[in-house]
Scaffold this motif. Structure first.
Motif, PDB file in Angstrom:
ATOM      1  N   GLN A 114       4.968   4.135   2.616  1.00 49.52           N
ATOM      2  CA  GLN A 114       4.352   3.153   1.914  1.00 49.52           C
ATOM      3  C   GLN A 114       2.937   2.951   2.555  1.00 49.52           C
ATOM      4  OE1 GLN A 114       6.783  -0.332   0.538  1.00 49.52           O
ATOM      5  NE2 GLN A 114       8.465   0.841   1.527  1.00 49.52           N
ATOM      6  N   VAL A 116       0.015  -0.115   1.949  1.00 48.37           N
ATOM      7  CA  VAL A 116      -0.356  -1.259   1.233  1.00 48.37           C
ATOM      8  C   VAL A 116      -1.764  -1.602   1.454  1.00 48.37           C
ATOM      9  CG1 VAL A 116       0.327  -3.549   1.140  1.00 48.37           C
ATOM     10  CG2 VAL A 116       2.038  -2.162   1.170  1.00 48.37           C
ATOM     11  N   LEU A 118      -4.798  -4.825   1.059  1.00 49.72           N
ATOM     12  CA  LEU A 118      -4.869  -6.107   0.300  1.00 49.72           C
ATOM     13  C   LEU A 118      -6.364  -6.653   0.883  1.00 49.72           C
ATOM     14  CD1 LEU A 118      -1.625  -7.934   2.004  1.00 49.72           C
ATOM     15  CD2 LEU A 118      -1.933  -6.793  -0.389  1.00 49.72           C
ATOM     16  N   LEU A 129      -5.147  -5.437  -4.686  1.00 45.99           N
ATOM     17  CA  LEU A 129      -3.743  -5.270  -4.056  1.00 45.99           C
ATOM     18  C   LEU A 129      -3.511  -3.617  -4.637  1.00 45.99           C
ATOM     19  CD1 LEU A 129      -0.662  -7.698  -4.763  1.00 45.99           C
ATOM     20  CD2 LEU A 129      -0.320  -5.117  -4.925  1.00 45.99           C
ATOM     21  N   HIS A 131      -0.571  -0.706  -3.704  1.00 43.90           N
ATOM     22  CA  HIS A 131       0.980  -0.630  -3.153  1.00 43.90           C
ATOM     23  C   HIS A 131       1.299   0.788  -3.627  1.00 43.90           C
ATOM     24  CE1 HIS A 131       5.198  -2.301  -2.045  1.00 43.90           C
ATOM     25  NE2 HIS A 131       4.844  -1.078  -1.349  1.00 43.90           N
ATOM     26  N   THR A 148       7.675  -0.639  -5.793  1.00 42.35           N
ATOM     27  CA  THR A 148       6.625  -1.546  -6.191  1.00 42.35           C
ATOM     28  C   THR A 148       7.146  -2.604  -7.213  1.00 42.35           C
ATOM     29  OG1 THR A 148       5.708  -0.093  -8.196  1.00 42.35           O
ATOM     30  CG2 THR A 148       4.811   0.042  -5.800  1.00 42.35           C
ATOM     31  N   THR A 151       5.966  -5.997  -6.700  1.00 44.72           N
ATOM     32  CA  THR A 151       4.880  -6.090  -6.177  1.00 44.72           C
ATOM     33  C   THR A 151       3.940  -6.283  -7.598  1.00 44.72           C
ATOM     34  OG1 THR A 151       5.077  -4.667  -4.456  1.00 44.72           O
ATOM     35  CG2 THR A 151       2.860  -5.021  -4.993  1.00 44.72           C
ATOM     36  N   ARG A 160      -5.915  -3.858  -8.961  1.00 45.11           N
ATOM     37  CA  ARG A 160      -4.427  -3.313  -8.368  1.00 45.11           C
ATOM     38  C   ARG A 160      -4.429  -1.919  -8.546  1.00 45.11           C
ATOM     39  NH1 ARG A 160      -1.610  -8.137  -8.757  1.00 45.11           N
ATOM     40  NH2 ARG A 160       0.607  -7.218  -8.767  1.00 45.11           N
ATOM     41  N   LEU A 189       5.684  -4.932   2.015  1.00 44.07           N
ATOM     42  CA  LEU A 189       4.737  -6.057   1.370  1.00 44.07           C
ATOM     43  C   LEU A 189       4.575  -7.231   2.008  1.00 44.07           C
ATOM     44  CD1 LEU A 189       2.560  -6.699  -1.002  1.00 44.07           C
ATOM     45  CD2 LEU A 189       4.712  -7.758  -2.281  1.00 44.07           C
ATOM     46  N   GLU A 190       5.864  -7.841   2.446  1.00 43.83           N
ATOM     47  CA  GLU A 190       5.525  -9.163   3.101  1.00 43.83           C
ATOM     48  C   GLU A 190       5.255  -8.974   4.708  1.00 43.83           C
ATOM     49  OE1 GLU A 190       6.319 -12.375   1.734  1.00 43.83           O
ATOM     50  OE2 GLU A 190       5.879 -10.943   0.339  1.00 43.83           O
TER      51      GLU A 190
END
Length: 563
Positions: A114, A116, A118, A129, A131, A148, A151, A160, A189-190
């Motif tokens: 993945q 990501v 931001l 964003l 992802h 995703t 997300t 995005r 993501l977190e």
């Protein structure tokens, strides 16, 4: 191999090793299959297609499934082999698989890579964003891990890019494992959101609250309900988040670095087609019948209590029969939709029975009250057994997705908080405590819901620290195909876990005003542990599981004093 060779193989030494067991028999031109399957109304069609039979001539019986988590969603090799052998021998055939067989023949969760990205302004508000995920599957399989999925609706950001690509490789089939998409996508993501919080100097809880959109970004779809802010606040309060020092390597107990981390939780909500038959018997008892399965999630209890409450009967006067395709087709166990879908069908059947009771009592259904086997309206009260007058009232209820499935973004939400200890010398990580706060509509059964959240958080510990499929890169076969080498959390790995259930009602999600909870507890849990590891010792890893060999490479000087 010929069918007889296959039968000889299947009837050999496997019989006394019992992690996976399937038994079939032929009744004339009909097939009866006893096995451990989650989605019987679909499974009937699958095995009928495999054997070129009419689904009407196939019956599957699975009253008690045991753990499923996606591995038993579909029909696999052993059921087809047993059915062919039963036809050839004209006798029942049992196939028993060892643990190693189970590991190598059922579906796996895809590995993921993945990326990501931001972008935020000075206030921490997301403006961009990205992802992207690479997953794998066999060349002819349609399924792709929907990395995703959460997300899309979780955080703001008008610019995005969400993308999932599939690599075609020759390994075991990849399919749905508990919380497909969110289980692997949310933890990454977190972890990225934690890095952003540090970069902009904002508390991780506050950062998430600042980025909760009013509507789904891009699409503009309204949310049916959204308890994320409440979960973040109540979870933080219960956990003692205000005691966290944002700077890593600030707390040391002997040879252990101590840190705290958190993450959001989100899982899409789905309601699917389901039917159930409810019979109010002349003796004042009730019978609930559907092919809905129970994989330890509490289907028996929940469907029984819905019928009991609707018909004014104590739970010991309600019998629930599940897991037989001769019964009305329930939703099955998967996607966290079993309770709300089949439960809504039970509710509909009970509503029709209540109308018949009201007619017998000569009152409107809205004025009817039933309690402890007695129906009342105004000053008139009569025992159900008298109203039934020796007859059974049977009704079949059904439910289908409606307009609300398209008109609203439906999901369950929550928040995880974790405290970990990281050994300053070895890199070993121990989770010391966890708190989870969850909002998923009406809580149908607090005990079973709490159990599901606990189980999901335990799996989150495994995802963060130990669980990983290892394949031989020469031929693609699975190397760690047993519980000696595939490491799941043991009792000693699981700390005190606190679960907070946030009561709400979501009228758009289901007639019961409830949403799914079975998978929510894993969605993001590993991310909170990853963030706690960084807060403890300053090691920021981007690879799950975060085993000690990865941690130890970046550990600070174990003899350095706490700053």
């Amino acid at each position: 191999q010929t069918v007889r060779d296959l039968v000889k193989c299947l009837s050999g030494t496997f019989r006394n090793h019992c992690p996976g067991l399937t038994e079939t028999r032929r009744d004339g031109d009909h097939l009866v299959l006893h096995g451990s399957y989650q989605m019987l109304s679909y499974n009937v069609k699958e095995i009928a297609d495999c054997l070129s039979m009419s689904p009407k001539k196939v019956r599957i019986i699975a009253p008690y499934v045991g753990g499923g988590f996606g591995s038993k969603l579909g029909i696999t090799h052993e059921a087809v082999a047993a059915a062919i052998a039963a036809k050839e021998l004209q006798r029942p055939v049992r196939v028993v698989m060892t643990r190693q067989h189970v590991f190598q023949t059922v579906m796996r969760r895809s590995e993921t890579r993945q990326r990501v990205r931001l972008a935020a302004d000075a206030t921490g508000k997301l403006i961009g964003l990205g992802h992207e995920a690479l997953v794998s599957n066999l060349p002819d399989e349609d399924f792709a891990e929907p990395v995703t999925q959460a997300t899309e609706f979780l955080y703001s950001g008008e610019n995005r890019l969400l993308e999932v690509k599939v690599a075609r490789i020759s390994r075991m089939t990849a399919g749905s494992v508990r919380a497909p998409g969110e289980a692997v996508g949310m933890q990454v993501l977190e972890a990225a959101m934690d890095e952003l919080a540090e970069a902009v100097g904002i508390d991780p809880v506050e950062l998430r609250k600042r980025n909760m959109p009013d509507k789904v970004p891009v699409e503009g779809t309204p949310y049916s309900s959204r308890m994320l802010a409440e979960a973040l606040d109540q979870g933080a309060s219960a956990f003692g988040w205000d005691q966290r020092n944002a700077k890593p390597c600030q707390r040391r107990e002997g040879e252990w670095w101590i840190g705290m981390g958190m993450a959001s939780a989100a899982r899409v909500n789905m309601l699917v087609d389901a039917e159930a038959r409810v019979t109010l018997k002349a003796d004042g008892t009730a019978l609930v019948e559907t092919d809905q399965t129970d994989i330890g999630t509490g289907s028996y209890a929940i469907l029984g209590q819905i019928a009991g409450e609707m018909l004014g009967l104590p739970i010991d006067r309600v019998k629930v029969m599940l897991g037989d395709t001769s019964l009305p087709a329930g939703a099955g166990s998967g996607g966290s939709f079993g309770a709300i879908s089949t439960g809504s069908a039970v509710m509909r059947a009970c509503e029709d029975i209540r109308k018949r009771i009201a007619k017998a009592l000569d009152c409107d259904a809205e004025d009817l009250d039933i309690k402890d086997g007695v129906a009342s309206a105004g000053d008139d009260s009569r025992a159900l057994t008298d109203l039934l007058d020796g007859k059974d009232f049977a009704e079949t209820g059904s439910i289908k997705p409606g307009k609300t499935a398209k008109d609203y973004s439906q999901a369950s939400y929550g928040a995880f908080f974790a405290e970990v200890a990281v050994n300053a010398f070895t890199g070993e990580t121990r989770v010391r405590r966890m708190t989870g706060a969850f909002g998923f509509g009406r809580v149908l059964n607090a005990k079973t819901a709490r159990s599901q959240c606990l189980g999901g958080m335990v799996w989150g510990i495994g995802s963060a620290l130990t669980e990983e499929l290892a394949f031989d890169l020469r031929d693609g076969h699975l190397v760690n195909h047993d519980l000696a080498e595939y490491h799941v959390p043991a009792h000693a790995d699981v700390p005190a876990i606190e679960v907070i259930l946030l009561e709400e009602r979501d009228a758009a999600a289901s007639p019961l005003q409830a949403k799914g909870v079975g998978e929510l507890g894993i969605c993001g849990a590993a991310g909170s542990i990853a963030n706690a590891i960084y807060n403890a010792c300053g090691v920021r890893l981007r690879s799950f599981p975060m085993t000690l060999d990865k941690v130890i490479e970046q550990l600070p000087d174990p003899f350095a004093k706490v700053a």
